[in-house]
Structure formats: C-alpha cells, structure tokens
Write a protein that holds these residues in place. Structure first.
Motif, PDB file in Angstrom:
ATOM      1  N   ILE A 108      54.110  35.301  38.441  1.00  0.00           N
ATOM      2  CA  ILE A 108      53.521  35.419  39.777  1.00  0.00           C
ATOM      3  C   ILE A 108      52.281  34.532  39.822  1.00  0.00           C
ATOM      4  O   ILE A 108      51.190  34.952  39.423  1.00  0.00           O
ATOM      5  CB  ILE A 108      53.159  36.879  40.114  1.00  0.00           C
ATOM      6  N   PRO A 109      52.419  33.296  40.259  1.00  0.00           N
ATOM      7  CA  PRO A 109      51.280  32.372  40.284  1.00  0.00           C
ATOM      8  C   PRO A 109      50.230  32.815  41.289  1.00  0.00           C
ATOM      9  O   PRO A 109      50.521  33.599  42.205  1.00  0.00           O
ATOM     10  CB  PRO A 109      51.918  31.034  40.669  1.00  0.00           C
ATOM     11  N   PRO A 110      49.002  32.318  41.156  1.00  0.00           N
ATOM     12  CA  PRO A 110      47.909  32.766  42.043  1.00  0.00           C
ATOM     13  C   PRO A 110      48.206  32.611  43.530  1.00  0.00           C
ATOM     14  O   PRO A 110      47.842  33.483  44.323  1.00  0.00           O
ATOM     15  CB  PRO A 110      46.735  31.881  41.606  1.00  0.00           C
ATOM     16  N   HIS A 111      48.864  31.513  43.931  1.00  0.00           N
ATOM     17  CA  HIS A 111      49.100  31.323  45.369  1.00  0.00           C
ATOM     18  C   HIS A 111      50.104  32.341  45.913  1.00  0.00           C
ATOM     19  O   HIS A 111      49.987  32.782  47.056  1.00  0.00           O
ATOM     20  CB  HIS A 111      49.561  29.892  45.670  1.00  0.00           C
ATOM     21  N   LEU A 112      51.084  32.764  45.092  1.00  0.00           N
ATOM     22  CA  LEU A 112      52.026  33.781  45.535  1.00  0.00           C
ATOM     23  C   LEU A 112      51.353  35.151  45.573  1.00  0.00           C
ATOM     24  O   LEU A 112      51.562  35.923  46.514  1.00  0.00           O
ATOM     25  CB  LEU A 112      53.249  33.815  44.625  1.00  0.00           C
ATOM     26  N   ALA A 113      50.545  35.453  44.569  1.00  0.00           N
ATOM     27  CA  ALA A 113      49.794  36.710  44.577  1.00  0.00           C
ATOM     28  C   ALA A 113      48.894  36.776  45.801  1.00  0.00           C
ATOM     29  O   ALA A 113      48.800  37.817  46.468  1.00  0.00           O
ATOM     30  CB  ALA A 113      48.976  36.838  43.289  1.00  0.00           C
ATOM     31  N   TYR A 114      48.242  35.663  46.100  1.00  0.00           N
ATOM     32  CA  TYR A 114      47.368  35.601  47.278  1.00  0.00           C
ATOM     33  C   TYR A 114      48.178  35.846  48.546  1.00  0.00           C
ATOM     34  O   TYR A 114      47.787  36.647  49.399  1.00  0.00           O
ATOM     35  CB  TYR A 114      46.678  34.242  47.359  1.00  0.00           C
ATOM     36  N   ALA A 115      49.288  35.152  48.687  1.00  0.00           N
ATOM     37  CA  ALA A 115      50.106  35.273  49.891  1.00  0.00           C
ATOM     38  C   ALA A 115      50.546  36.713  50.115  1.00  0.00           C
ATOM     39  O   ALA A 115      50.473  37.230  51.240  1.00  0.00           O
ATOM     40  CB  ALA A 115      51.320  34.354  49.786  1.00  0.00           C
ATOM     41  N   CYS A 116      50.982  37.374  49.068  1.00  0.00           N
ATOM     42  CA  CYS A 116      51.470  38.750  49.181  1.00  0.00           C
ATOM     43  C   CYS A 116      50.361  39.724  49.574  1.00  0.00           C
ATOM     44  O   CYS A 116      50.605  40.700  50.283  1.00  0.00           O
ATOM     45  CB  CYS A 116      52.104  39.194  47.868  1.00  0.00           C
ATOM     46  N   GLN A 117      49.160  39.453  49.140  1.00  0.00           N
ATOM     47  CA  GLN A 117      48.056  40.392  49.364  1.00  0.00           C
ATOM     48  C   GLN A 117      47.267  40.115  50.649  1.00  0.00           C
ATOM     49  O   GLN A 117      46.666  41.034  51.206  1.00  0.00           O
ATOM     50  CB  GLN A 117      47.100  40.353  48.171  1.00  0.00           C
ATOM     51  N   TYR A 118      47.269  38.873  51.128  1.00  0.00           N
ATOM     52  CA  TYR A 118      46.343  38.524  52.210  1.00  0.00           C
ATOM     53  C   TYR A 118      46.990  37.960  53.460  1.00  0.00           C
ATOM     54  O   TYR A 118      46.282  37.591  54.401  1.00  0.00           O
ATOM     55  CB  TYR A 118      45.292  37.533  51.686  1.00  0.00           C
ATOM     56  N   TRP A 119      48.325  37.881  53.533  1.00  0.00           N
ATOM     57  CA  TRP A 119      48.948  37.352  54.739  1.00  0.00           C
ATOM     58  C   TRP A 119      48.514  38.134  55.977  1.00  0.00           C
ATOM     59  O   TRP A 119      48.263  37.552  57.041  1.00  0.00           O
ATOM     60  CB  TRP A 119      50.476  37.358  54.611  1.00  0.00           C
ATOM     61  N   ASN A 159      47.035  28.519  60.023  1.00  0.00           N
ATOM     62  CA  ASN A 159      47.558  27.761  58.886  1.00  0.00           C
ATOM     63  C   ASN A 159      47.696  28.631  57.642  1.00  0.00           C
ATOM     64  O   ASN A 159      48.707  28.556  56.928  1.00  0.00           O
ATOM     65  CB  ASN A 159      46.640  26.572  58.588  1.00  0.00           C
ATOM     66  N   LEU A 160      46.706  29.457  57.370  1.00  0.00           N
ATOM     67  CA  LEU A 160      46.757  30.292  56.167  1.00  0.00           C
ATOM     68  C   LEU A 160      47.776  31.418  56.308  1.00  0.00           C
ATOM     69  O   LEU A 160      48.415  31.808  55.321  1.00  0.00           O
ATOM     70  CB  LEU A 160      45.369  30.844  55.859  1.00  0.00           C
ATOM     71  N   ALA A 161      47.953  31.939  57.522  1.00  0.00           N
ATOM     72  CA  ALA A 161      48.989  32.950  57.745  1.00  0.00           C
ATOM     73  C   ALA A 161      50.378  32.343  57.547  1.00  0.00           C
ATOM     74  O   ALA A 161      51.229  32.913  56.838  1.00  0.00           O
ATOM     75  CB  ALA A 161      48.862  33.533  59.151  1.00  0.00           C
ATOM     76  N   LEU A 162      50.614  31.188  58.172  1.00  0.00           N
ATOM     77  CA  LEU A 162      51.908  30.525  58.020  1.00  0.00           C
ATOM     78  C   LEU A 162      52.170  30.145  56.572  1.00  0.00           C
ATOM     79  O   LEU A 162      53.277  30.344  56.046  1.00  0.00           O
ATOM     80  CB  LEU A 162      51.970  29.285  58.910  1.00  0.00           C
ATOM     81  N   ALA A 163      51.161  29.601  55.910  1.00  0.00           N
ATOM     82  CA  ALA A 163      51.325  29.216  54.508  1.00  0.00           C
ATOM     83  C   ALA A 163      51.668  30.421  53.654  1.00  0.00           C
ATOM     84  O   ALA A 163      52.559  30.368  52.792  1.00  0.00           O
ATOM     85  CB  ALA A 163      50.059  28.535  53.999  1.00  0.00           C
ATOM     86  N   SER A 164      50.984  31.532  53.880  1.00  0.00           N
ATOM     87  CA  SER A 164      51.231  32.737  53.080  1.00  0.00           C
ATOM     88  C   SER A 164      52.653  33.245  53.265  1.00  0.00           C
ATOM     89  O   SER A 164      53.358  33.535  52.294  1.00  0.00           O
ATOM     90  CB  SER A 164      50.227  33.836  53.467  1.00  0.00           C
ATOM     91  N   VAL A 165      53.094  33.338  54.518  1.00  0.00           N
ATOM     92  CA  VAL A 165      54.435  33.861  54.783  1.00  0.00           C
ATOM     93  C   VAL A 165      55.502  32.894  54.272  1.00  0.00           C
ATOM     94  O   VAL A 165      56.535  33.305  53.713  1.00  0.00           O
ATOM     95  CB  VAL A 165      54.610  34.146  56.286  1.00  0.00           C
ATOM     96  N   ARG A 166      55.253  31.602  54.416  1.00  0.00           N
ATOM     97  CA  ARG A 166      56.229  30.616  53.932  1.00  0.00           C
ATOM     98  C   ARG A 166      56.296  30.588  52.412  1.00  0.00           C
ATOM     99  O   ARG A 166      57.378  30.397  51.841  1.00  0.00           O
ATOM    100  CB  ARG A 166      55.874  29.234  54.496  1.00  0.00           C
ATOM    101  N   VAL A 167      55.173  30.768  51.752  1.00  0.00           N
ATOM    102  CA  VAL A 167      55.176  30.872  50.288  1.00  0.00           C
ATOM    103  C   VAL A 167      56.007  32.074  49.860  1.00  0.00           C
ATOM    104  O   VAL A 167      56.822  31.978  48.930  1.00  0.00           O
ATOM    105  CB  VAL A 167      53.736  30.987  49.739  1.00  0.00           C
ATOM    106  N   MET A 168      55.831  33.199  50.522  1.00  0.00           N
ATOM    107  CA  MET A 168      56.615  34.389  50.171  1.00  0.00           C
ATOM    108  C   MET A 168      58.101  34.146  50.377  1.00  0.00           C
ATOM    109  O   MET A 168      58.937  34.499  49.534  1.00  0.00           O
ATOM    110  CB  MET A 168      56.150  35.585  50.995  1.00  0.00           C
ATOM    111  N   GLN A 193      50.823  22.632  51.611  1.00  0.00           N
ATOM    112  CA  GLN A 193      52.153  22.102  51.908  1.00  0.00           C
ATOM    113  C   GLN A 193      52.819  22.852  53.059  1.00  0.00           C
ATOM    114  O   GLN A 193      53.722  22.325  53.712  1.00  0.00           O
ATOM    115  CB  GLN A 193      53.041  22.198  50.672  1.00  0.00           C
ATOM    116  N   TYR A 194      52.381  24.081  53.297  1.00  0.00           N
ATOM    117  CA  TYR A 194      53.024  24.926  54.301  1.00  0.00           C
ATOM    118  C   TYR A 194      52.195  25.067  55.572  1.00  0.00           C
ATOM    119  O   TYR A 194      52.539  25.854  56.447  1.00  0.00           O
ATOM    120  CB  TYR A 194      53.297  26.320  53.712  1.00  0.00           C
ATOM    121  N   PHE A 195      51.111  24.314  55.695  1.00  0.00           N
ATOM    122  CA  PHE A 195      50.290  24.372  56.905  1.00  0.00           C
ATOM    123  C   PHE A 195      51.083  23.848  58.093  1.00  0.00           C
ATOM    124  O   PHE A 195      51.895  22.927  57.958  1.00  0.00           O
ATOM    125  CB  PHE A 195      49.016  23.543  56.742  1.00  0.00           C
TER     126      PHE A 195
END
Length: 204
Positions: A129-140, A88-97, A26-28
């Motif tokens: 802390i759902p998996p996508h938020l945990a992922y975003a915080c750890q891998y952005w 896309n994955l960087a933007l998605a991670s930061v936007r999720v956070m 959704q955040y790509f």
C-alpha cells in the motif's frame, strides 16, 4: 506552474513524498506541463522538507512560508490560491483508488486470521500500500467536501462506491488501522450528492 505545484503541497491533507506527489498529479483534471514536481522544487530545500531525501514528505519547514504564499498583499507574483485544488485532489484520490485497489491487496493467505495475528502484516502493508494509495483511501472525502458539485467527480465516485471497489477500500482502511474513516466519509459523500447544482451542471 509554480502555483500549481505549491497548491498541491499546501492543500494536501497529509504531506506526501515527491514520488507520491508526482503520481497524484497524473490524475488531475486540470493538466499542465509539470509531470515532475522537482522541476519546480529542486532549489527549495531551504524552505521545504523532502527535497533532498525523496522518501521524506514534502512540507514547509516554517509556517511563515505558508502564510506568505497565501497572502496576496505580501507574495505578489508568488501568490497561491485554492483554484480547483480540492477538485484535482478529490479526482486524483478517487482515480488512484479505482486504478490500484484490488482484492486481498496484501496477499494474505487466510481471511480467517485477525490482522493482529498476521506476523508480518506491517511489512506487507508498507510493501503493498504505497503512500499515495493510503492517502487517497483516507482523504478523498476531505477533498470532496471542499469541492463544488461536479459531474466528472460524480462518475468517478460512482465507479468506486457503487462497485466492488468499496469493499477493497474498506479492506485497505482496515489494514491501515483507519476503519473509522468509513464512518466519517460516508455522511460526507451523501451530503455532497445533495448539494444544489449550479447553472450548467445538470445532475447525470
């Protein structure tokens, strides 16, 4: 569409379940018509985990599948390259956070207790802390490192790391027992901001 979904799966730093893959999409920055990756993956249970059981992370069952898809001479029309996947994955991670981080995310009654002294902390972490938020915080930072300088990503990063959200990020990492991520991520961020700017990408 196949390539877009497979890029996300192949270059996600840690495999994610179907729901998390969809939420990240959704955040790509580069949008397509795929909002549900199952539209592509529904018939791929023999090649990928997580297709039948949606709580299981999606990953290739055999390394040869990855090798096949990333070798243009073998895969032909099914060839999958990296085209903008890390952006896309960087933007998605930061936007999720930015969207989901909040103060005291697990609703702890006292800030004076150490994490190890909270009896139900592991369950609270799973619930809050759902998996996508945990992922975003750890891998952005991993995805930022692999991305060319981009002014849209600059603004998204500033919205998190020049505001109170940086404290909320650190709190989540503490709850995930991943505080070392702070020390590895900040040098990556500082180095990325110093990257040379290509033509047409004036720094804001």
């Amino acid at each position: 569409m196949f390539q877009s979904v497979m890029r996300q799966i192949l270059w996600t730093a840690e495999p994610l379940p179907i729901t998390s893959l969809n939420l990240m999409r959704q955040y790509f920055e580069t949008q397509d018509d795929i909002s549900n990756v199952m539209d592509i993956l529904d018939f791929m249970a023999a090649l990928l985990s997580g297709i039948v059981d949606h709580t299981t992370p999606v990953r290739p069952l055999h390394s040869s599948f990855y090798d096949y898809l990333t070798d243009a001479s073998r895969s032909g029309n099914f060839y999958v390259d990296r085209m903008q996947v890390h952006l896309n994955l960087a933007l998605a991670s930061v936007r999720v956070m930015r969207e989901e981080l909040q103060f005291n995310i697990c609703g702890l009654e006292s800030s004076y207790l150490r994490n190890s002294d909270v009896p139900d902390l592991e369950q609270r972490v799973r619930d809050c802390i759902p998996p996508h938020l945990a992922y975003a915080c750890q891998y952005w930072a991993y995805h930022v490192k692999e991305t060319m300088f981009n002014h849209i990503l600059v603004e998204e990063l500033r919205a998190v790391f020049q505001t109170e959200y940086i404290l909320f990020w650190m709190e989540v990492l503490s709850l995930l027992k991943s505080v070392d991520t702070v020390y590895s991520s900040m040098p990556i961020l500082m180095a990325w901001f110093k990257l040379p700017v290509t033509a047409g990408q004036a720094r804001p």
